[in-house]
Design a protein around this motif. Structure first.
Motif, PDB file in Angstrom:
ATOM      1  N   ALA A  96       3.091 -26.658 -21.736  1.00  0.00           N
ATOM      2  CA  ALA A  96       1.769 -26.641 -22.290  1.00  0.00           C
ATOM      3  C   ALA A  96       0.847 -28.017 -22.074  1.00  0.00           C
ATOM      4  N   MET A  97       1.677 -29.009 -22.206  1.00  0.00           N
ATOM      5  CA  MET A  97       1.014 -30.335 -21.867  1.00  0.00           C
ATOM      6  C   MET A  97       0.243 -30.467 -20.586  1.00  0.00           C
ATOM      7  N   LYS A  98       1.223 -29.894 -19.552  1.00  0.00           N
ATOM      8  CA  LYS A  98       0.573 -29.769 -18.319  1.00  0.00           C
ATOM      9  C   LYS A  98      -0.512 -29.074 -18.038  1.00  0.00           C
ATOM     10  N   LYS A  99      -0.592 -27.771 -18.706  1.00  0.00           N
ATOM     11  CA  LYS A  99      -1.667 -26.715 -18.532  1.00  0.00           C
ATOM     12  C   LYS A  99      -2.829 -27.577 -19.194  1.00  0.00           C
ATOM     13  N   VAL A 100      -2.872 -28.239 -20.524  1.00  0.00           N
ATOM     14  CA  VAL A 100      -3.884 -28.854 -21.132  1.00  0.00           C
ATOM     15  C   VAL A 100      -4.427 -30.004 -20.356  1.00  0.00           C
ATOM     16  N   ASN A 101      -3.361 -30.856 -19.668  1.00  0.00           N
ATOM     17  CA  ASN A 101      -3.796 -32.016 -18.813  1.00  0.00           C
ATOM     18  C   ASN A 101      -4.635 -31.567 -17.744  1.00  0.00           C
ATOM     19  N   ASP A 102      -4.223 -30.419 -16.986  1.00  0.00           N
ATOM     20  CA  ASP A 102      -4.738 -29.726 -15.948  1.00  0.00           C
ATOM     21  C   ASP A 102      -6.315 -29.479 -16.301  1.00  0.00           C
ATOM     22  N   TYR A 103      -6.552 -28.975 -17.310  1.00  0.00           N
ATOM     23  CA  TYR A 103      -7.944 -28.516 -17.598  1.00  0.00           C
ATOM     24  C   TYR A 103      -8.651 -29.619 -18.295  1.00  0.00           C
ATOM     25  N   GLY A 104      -8.155 -30.979 -18.474  1.00  0.00           N
ATOM     26  CA  GLY A 104      -8.952 -32.255 -18.744  1.00  0.00           C
ATOM     27  C   GLY A 104      -9.334 -32.132 -20.161  1.00  0.00           C
ATOM     28  N   PHE A 105      -8.359 -31.575 -21.015  1.00  0.00           N
ATOM     29  CA  PHE A 105      -8.537 -31.607 -22.562  1.00  0.00           C
ATOM     30  C   PHE A 105      -7.764 -32.985 -23.185  1.00  0.00           C
ATOM     31  N   VAL A 106      -8.316 -33.947 -23.844  1.00  0.00           N
ATOM     32  CA  VAL A 106      -7.641 -34.833 -24.496  1.00  0.00           C
ATOM     33  C   VAL A 106      -6.575 -33.988 -25.610  1.00  0.00           C
ATOM     34  N   LEU A 107      -5.190 -34.696 -25.726  1.00  0.00           N
ATOM     35  CA  LEU A 107      -4.072 -33.807 -26.533  1.00  0.00           C
ATOM     36  C   LEU A 107      -3.410 -34.659 -27.336  1.00  0.00           C
ATOM     37  N   ASN A 108      -3.595 -34.155 -28.747  1.00  0.00           N
ATOM     38  CA  ASN A 108      -2.816 -34.899 -29.901  1.00  0.00           C
ATOM     39  C   ASN A 108      -1.700 -33.709 -30.406  1.00  0.00           C
ATOM     40  N   VAL A 109      -0.400 -34.166 -29.883  1.00  0.00           N
ATOM     41  CA  VAL A 109       0.788 -33.273 -30.674  1.00  0.00           C
ATOM     42  C   VAL A 109       1.041 -33.742 -31.923  1.00  0.00           C
ATOM     43  N   HIS A 110       0.797 -32.765 -32.985  1.00  0.00           N
ATOM     44  CA  HIS A 110       0.975 -33.213 -34.180  1.00  0.00           C
ATOM     45  C   HIS A 110       2.503 -32.812 -34.890  1.00  0.00           C
TER      46      HIS A 110
END
Length: 635
Positions: A418-432
């Protein structure tokens, strides 16, 4: 240094069979006596040395020596599976040592450039039924190693146990915690239960140890438990187990951790410092141990400060305006915007009725503010491949994952994907929630933050706030969800430290995506002078230094962005004093320091002083208090 002891795989002659027996007896005789070192690896500065040998049972062991002092006594290594035996060795060879000296730019961290200097080696290990490598790196002050088994049987192999031990030299206290719990300082021999990674230990002879992990992508969550010996710790699987034989007196526990083709563990790290503030030297070790997906400098990732808005249209619009006024970069639309987060019928592709998300995003875009949307694990598992292109179409800037599974192999494997997918789309991510970083931001640079910390949502006291810099923050960024009192709400349930300490902690704690005013409403913060520090403070840095401090007593941290320095100091439960030189300032410049401190009546006062290179700076704080300083070049 290279040692190679091996048996011929097959000899048909009688003479060959005799040679096998003789070789076996020689190995047994060697193991029975004082076993010679198989490998020794020194750090670049020569003060840290890791040694490896076989013990009397033919099991691989290591010990760690720092500055001629044994830090970790001989401790066993190995992994146990239901397939190949990967712990009892009959053959081992060490590849030639190599040295790495590199620097890589990291505009999303505590330092703009990270030095990755170490000496490495690989031990090629063979057993009666399998082979694996122990990959070793020795940094100044740190040992890192991981198990790599790339030749598994065609069938899935179950990982039963990791046999890694840390047999400490002398008596130590451990700062025990689990996920978002409080810390307890207790003797290692009194450890009952588990302690999360990274764990920090303090010895009777002054010295500090951090035990951690890096690059956990598809393994399982490991914790520390008391080991087989006094002053010993062992790695233990936390959740990936099933119980069998429950009808008999001895309950047997089996692992459900499965691997196909290859088995690669996370890096295990043991770091040593003579001082508490020296532990900060290892806060970016996890990033050094993770290989990037590409070597491009992540200049298109935007860190920043975050304001959480209420789930109503006008409140969110007002929140956008407040974020713009405060020089924040994002608003967060948290749980509830698409319904009850844990219900499968709640749909994260549709806002609740009356919540005009499109209007909010458009207003935020006009103000130059990004929008971060919260999505619970329930919705993520069901719809992540639908959500990402949809949110991109909406103009969303980032995502906050809620209540992910950060413990099991299944959950961590899903999260890595999931982190890879979010990264590839260019969204900043916070995993809570419970998940803690293991350096994967180096691989997925859009993953800016995670929780795995007892932040202001859970009412930490000044003991806790002054333990965190020496413990959890050694793993990487953490979202502390800062509260800040105002004249309408003191947040006395959540905030157990002074206002100035809340200001200072935004410097002391590293988080590229820092949430401030967590429970606050935009209309409640009207004293611009008091909260001005939040407007200025960055979230990523060009240079960082721990200046003074002791675990649970107090700390001072200096960080630079551009030509300006920020200084944060915090006291524990008791009064604390710190003293250090401003040796980080430019020798050829004069500076003006704006000091934000507690006024003794629950408010903030500011004062201005002139400082220069190498001045002695004194910090004197009452218990629970703090001080935040901006040091700017004079004109």
């Amino acid at each position: 240094m290279q040692t190679n002891i091996s048996f011929p795989s097959q000899l048909n002659s009688s003479f060959g069979r005799i040679l096998i027996c003789l070789s076996f007896l020689i190995c047994l005789a060697t193991a029975a006596g004082a076993q010679a070192l198989i490998s020794r690896v020194q750090s670049p500065d020569g003060f840290t040395e890791a040694q490896f040998r076989l013990d009397k049972q033919g099991k691989l062991c290591y010990r760690l020596i720092c500055d001629k002092r044994v830090i970790v006594n001989w401790s066993r290594l190995g992994i146990k599976t239901d397939g190949p035996s990967l712990d009892s060795l009959v053959s081992i060879s060490a590849s030639g040592q190599h040295r790495v000296e590199e620097k890589f730019p990291w505009p999303l961290g505590e330092d703009a450039v990270i030095e990755n200097n170490y000496r490495g080696n690989t031990l090629h290990c063979s057993t009666a039924t399998g082979t694996f490598d122990l990959v070793i790196r020795v940094y100044n002050g740190s040992l890192a190693f991981r198990y790599v088994c790339k030749r598994l049987p065609k069938r899935p192999v179950r990982l039963l146990a990791e046999l890694t031990e840390v047999n400490l030299a002398g008596r130590h206290r451990i700062y025990q915690y689990h996920e978002e719990s409080v810390f307890r300082s207790l003797l290692v021999d009194s450890l009952n239960g588990i302690s999360d990674l990274p764990s920090t230990l303090v010895s009777d002879v002054p010295g500090y140890i951090s035990i951690g992990e890096a690059d956990n992508r598809n393994y399982t969550k490991c914790v520390l438990v008391h080991g087989r010996r006094p002053n010993s710790l062992a790695f233990h699987f936390y959740v990936d187990t099933i119980y069998r034989d429950q009808q008999v007196s001895s309950i047997r526990t089996d692992s459900v951790i499965m691997f196909r083709d290859s088995l690669i563990s996370p890096w295990r790290t043991v770091s040593y410092s003579k001082t508490a503030i020296g532990l900060h030297n290892f806060s970016q070790l996890n990033l050094k141990l993770v290989s990037p997906s590409d070597h491009k400098v992540p200049l298109n990732v935007k860190p920043g400060k975050v304001f959480r808005v209420p789930i109503n249209t006008q409140g969110a619009l007002d929140g956008v305006d407040f974020a713009s006024k405060m020089n924040f970069q994002y608003i967060l639309i948290d749980a509830g915007w698409y319904g009850a987060e844990f219900r499968t019928i709640s749909d994260p592709t549709k806002p609740i009725p009356g919540f005009e998300l499109e209007q909010i995003i458009a207003h935020a875009r006009q103000k130059g503010i990004g929008v971060i949307l919260y999505v619970n694990y329930v919705g993520l598992k069901a719809k992540i491949d639908t959500l990402l292109p949809l949110y991109k179409k909406w103009g969303v800037s980032g995502i906050k994952f809620g209540f992910v599974d950060g413990g099991t192999q299944k959950g961590l494997t899903w999260l890595d994907t999931a982190m890879k997918k979010v990264n590839d789309y260019g969204f900043v991510l916070n995993v809570h929630d419970h998940y803690k970083p293991t350096g994967l931001s180096r691989r997925y640079p859009f993953v800016l933050s995670s929780e795995g910390i007892r932040g202001d949502e859970n009412s930490p006291d000044a003991f806790h706030t002054t333990v965190l810099p020496f413990t959890r923050f050694l793993a990487g960024a953490a979202d502390f969800t800062f509260c800040y009192p105002n004249k309408f709400n003191s947040y006395s349930k959540n905030v157990k430290v002074s206002k100035a300490q809340q200001l200072a902690l935004t410097v002391i704690y590293f988080d590229p995506l820092q949430a401030i005013f967590w429970y606050g409403r935009s209309q409640d913060y009207q004293d611009d002078t008091e909260i001005a520090f939040f407007r200025y403070v960055p979230t990523v840095w060009d240079e960082s230094r721990y200046m003074a401090g002791e675990i649970a007593e107090g700390i001072s941290v200096a960080r630079r962005k551009g030509s300006e320095w920020y200084l944060g100091s915090a006291a524990g439960l008791q009064p604390w004093k710190g003293k250090f030189r401003l040796g980080f300032l430019d020798k050829n410049k004069r500076y003006t320091a704006t000091v934000y401190e507690d006024d003794g009546t629950g408010g903030i006062r500011t004062r201005t002083i002139n400082v220069k290179y190498n001045d002695i700076y004194l910090v004197s704080l009452n218990g629970k208090d703090g001080q935040a300083v901006i040091i700017r070049p004079g004109h």
